[in-house]
Scaffold this active site. Structure first.
Site, mmCIF file in Angstrom:
data_model
loop_
_atom_site.group_PDB
_atom_site.id
_atom_site.type_symbol
_atom_site.label_atom_id
_atom_site.label_comp_id
_atom_site.label_asym_id
_atom_site.label_seq_id
_atom_site.Cartn_x
_atom_site.Cartn_y
_atom_site.Cartn_z
ATOM 1 N N ASN A 136 0.869 -1.205 0.084
ATOM 2 C CA ASN A 136 0.149 -0.104 -0.046
ATOM 3 C C ASN A 136 0.847 1.272 0.004
ATOM 4 O O ASN A 136 0.399 2.353 0.189
ATOM 5 C CB ASN A 136 -1.165 0.228 1.065
ATOM 6 C CG ASN A 136 -0.221 0.000 2.364
ATOM 7 O OD1 ASN A 136 0.913 -0.085 2.462
ATOM 8 N ND2 ASN A 136 -0.630 -0.467 3.679
ATOM 9 N N HIS A 138 3.495 1.776 1.984
ATOM 10 C CA HIS A 138 4.192 2.199 3.228
ATOM 11 C C HIS A 138 5.504 2.146 3.374
ATOM 12 O O HIS A 138 6.179 1.177 2.675
ATOM 13 C CB HIS A 138 3.447 1.533 4.495
ATOM 14 C CG HIS A 138 3.798 -0.003 4.661
ATOM 15 N ND1 HIS A 138 2.851 -1.114 4.834
ATOM 16 C CD2 HIS A 138 4.833 -0.327 4.718
ATOM 17 C CE1 HIS A 138 3.260 -2.092 5.085
ATOM 18 N NE2 HIS A 138 4.770 -1.673 4.978
#
Ligand code: GLP
Length: 241
Positions: A136, A138
């Site tokens: 995602n 991160h």
């Protein structure tokens, strides 16, 4: 950003290790920021190989790891403390007192996290930060959010990250829900950054990091602002560029 696309993880590891080893050989007391996950393992393997060949020494090097799970002890087989010792520290001449992996279970998280950032500054700041990237987008455990984070802090992990971490644990309920992580600001304070990613599962995050707008919805996109970043990826991770 320097984006380099490699054929396989061994080539990526060799290229990343070369940068790190050259740094340590030109600055014996270099400060390294290190990451866990599968992505940096070939880099650590190459570093160990070069150490065994007598081409580098880590006796004056200090390391600071990005993150650590909460709710499991450092001695747990899944802790990042264990991971780093098994994959790197146990095989090179680094001194244990020079190794810093965040404590995942501090009594007072706020005070502990502030002290972690201060110890990085006191050491002179990170010369090279190794990073992976989550599916995602991160970095460390800085999950997509409304704002970029600052210093080290305790974070609640997203479902996507918990899902990705499941493979390492016997039972789903054992997967930690919280972690201590360096914040985005602590990460980009590093003088030089090497981000490593492989596989199709990372392709969207890699696309958004490089081609998307700079936004906390993709925390890694902040790297567009840094003036000394190497992005080392394989063809699958580069497939949406
Ligand atoms: C975890 C770590 C990150 C790492 C990411 C990707 O979320 N906290 O630091 O970058 O996993 O891991 P992998 O390299 O195994 O895909």
């Amino acid at each position: 950003m320097e984006v380099k696309i490699f054929n396989n993880s061994t080539e990526i590891g060799n290229a990343a290790a070369e940068i790190i080893i050259n740094k340590v050989n030109s600055k014996n007391d270099a400060i390294l920021g290190l990451a866990t996950g599968a992505s940096p393992v070939p880099t650590y393997k190459k570093i160990i190989e070069e150490y065994n060949n007598g081409n580098v020494s880590f006796k004056d090097v200090k390391t600071f790891n990005l993150d650590e799970y909460c709710s499991i002890p450092a001695s747990d087989r899944n802790s990042y403390y264990t991971f780093m010792h098994e994959n790197l520290f146990n095989h090179i001449d680094i001194k244990e007192e020079n190794v810093h992996v965040p404590n995942g279970n501090p009594e007072n998280a706020e005070e502990y996290c502030a002290a972690y950032d201060e110890s990085i500054v006191a050491a002179g700041g990170i010369d090279i930060q190794v990073l992976g990237i989550g599916r995602n987008g991160h970095i460390g455990f800085n999950e997509p959010a409304d704002e970029f984070t600052a210093g080290t802090y305790k974070v609640k992990l997203t479902d996507s990250t918990i899902e990705a971490n499941k493979i390492y644990f016997d039972h789903e309920e054992d997967v930690p829900r919280y972690a201590i992580t360096m914040g985005v600001q602590s990460i980009i304070n590093a003088k030089e950054i090497i981000l490593i990613a492989e596989g199709k599962a990372k392709a969207q995050a890699i696309h958004d990091m490089i081609k998307g707008e700079i936004s906390p919805a993709c925390p890694a996109s902040i790297l567009q602002k840094h003036n000394n970043v190497h992005i080392f990826i394989d063809k699958d991770a580069a497939s949406l560029l």
